[in-house]
Design an enzyme around this catalytic site. Structure first.
Site, PDB file in Angstrom:
ATOM      1  CE  LYS A  18       1.611   2.415   4.545  1.00 24.32           C
ATOM      2  NZ  LYS A  18       1.982   1.103   3.868  1.00 24.32           N
ATOM      3  CE  LYS A  50      -5.598  -1.332   1.674  1.00 23.08           C
ATOM      4  NZ  LYS A  50      -4.294  -1.984   1.668  1.00 23.08           N
ATOM      5  CB  THR A 109      -0.848   0.046   1.247  1.00 20.74           C
ATOM      6  OG1 THR A 109      -1.691  -1.225   1.190  1.00 20.74           O
ATOM      7  CG2 THR A 109      -1.672   1.290   1.191  1.00 20.74           C
TER       8      THR A 109
END
Length: 291
Positions: free
Chosen positions: A244, A176, A101
């Site tokens: 994050k 995502k 990711t």
């Protein structure tokens, strides 16, 4: 199948079992991990029934002669560091698949770098967590070109219940981001509902059993409500990782002009959890800040 050699770079809680599924499926698999012992442990785990498995000490060694190179590392800097090492030895016509990711900007940069070498690049972040990786039930969101997706998809299917090409390079990472935006809001809503129910004196397990059969149902409710009520958070997708991911989404929102008010708020709530010492707790630990 044995003619298609694959490599897997990064053997964390996701990459370790994902690479394992490829070995079990019969592919010759070469692995690399920054901590070399982890790669050796992987070979020990999956060196079964004549499996063709090997660990290498460098990225370049691991990627030589590979038809498809998969990677699942930490952040943008890790992705670029590992990917550019791989590109030094990957052959034209091969495919680099990044399951990390990361940002859409990095995906587009690597797509351009790969295209110059006639190498395919797919940004392919996953959803489903450690359990999904271990059970081969991940969802893969993919950006890139159809021809390279068609080459990689049959291999990815061994650890994914569903994968889909969503558009040009960067589309997988943007998807995502949408996934994480949804999860953040859902977990916060579930946390507030459980907090409300507890303060109201309800049997929250019983209530969840009822409302999970209706419109409020979600994966988070089905899989996290019981552990939230038992105050169990030492597992799952870490708060540090979620922050994050949300940081990436918020940065992209500033670039495209979208408004993510709830996401920004929940991100700060996760900062509160970090201050409580919960950086490695599961994302469902949002409930702790309400107590």
């Amino acid at each position: 199948m044995s003619n298609l050699k694959v490599s897997f770079l990064g053997l964390g809680v996701m990459g370790f079992p994902m690479a394992g599924h490829l070995s079990k499926a019969g592919y010759p698999v070469t692995v690399y991990n920054r901590t070399a012992q982890k790669a050796k442990d992987w070979v020990t785990t999956y060196n079964l029934d004549g499996a063709q498995v090997k660990a290498c000490e460098t990225v370049s060694q691991a990627c030589e002669d590979a038809s498809i190179v998969f990677m699942c590392v930490g952040n943008d800097n890790d992705v670029k560091d590992v990917a550019y090492q791989a590109l030094k030895v990957m052959k034209p016509g091969s495919v680099l698949v990044d399951h990390t990711t990361a940002s859409a900007d990095v995906a587009r940069e690597l797509y351009a770098a790969c295209t110059e070498k006639n190498i395919g690049f797919l940004d392919a972040p996953v959803s489903g967590g450690q359990a999904g990786a271990e059970n081969g039930q991940l969802t893969v969101m993919v950006g890139g070109d159809q021809e390279f997706y068609d080459k990689a998809e049959p291999v990815m299917s061994h650890y994914a219940r569903h994968s889909q090409l969503l558009g040009k390079s960067g589309s997988g990472q943007l998807a995502k981001m949408m996934n994480q935006i949804c999860i953040a809001g859902i977990v916060q809503g579930l946390s507030e509902a459980l907090h409300f129910g507890q303060r109201a004196g309800l049997d929250c397990n019983a209530v969840i059993d009822v409302i999970s059969k209706g419109a409020a149902q979600s994966w988070q409710m089905e899989n996290r409500a019981s552990t939230m009520l038992s105050n169990t958070f030492d597992f799952g997708f870490a708060v540090d990782w979620m922050r994050k991911d949300l940081g990436i989404a918020l940065d992209e929102a500033r670039k495209n002009g979208s408004t993510l008010a709830l996401t920004a708020l929940v991100d700060q709530y996760y900062a509160d959890v970090q201050k409580l010492g919960g950086g490695r707790w599961d994302t469902s630990s949002l409930l702790t800040r309400l107590k």
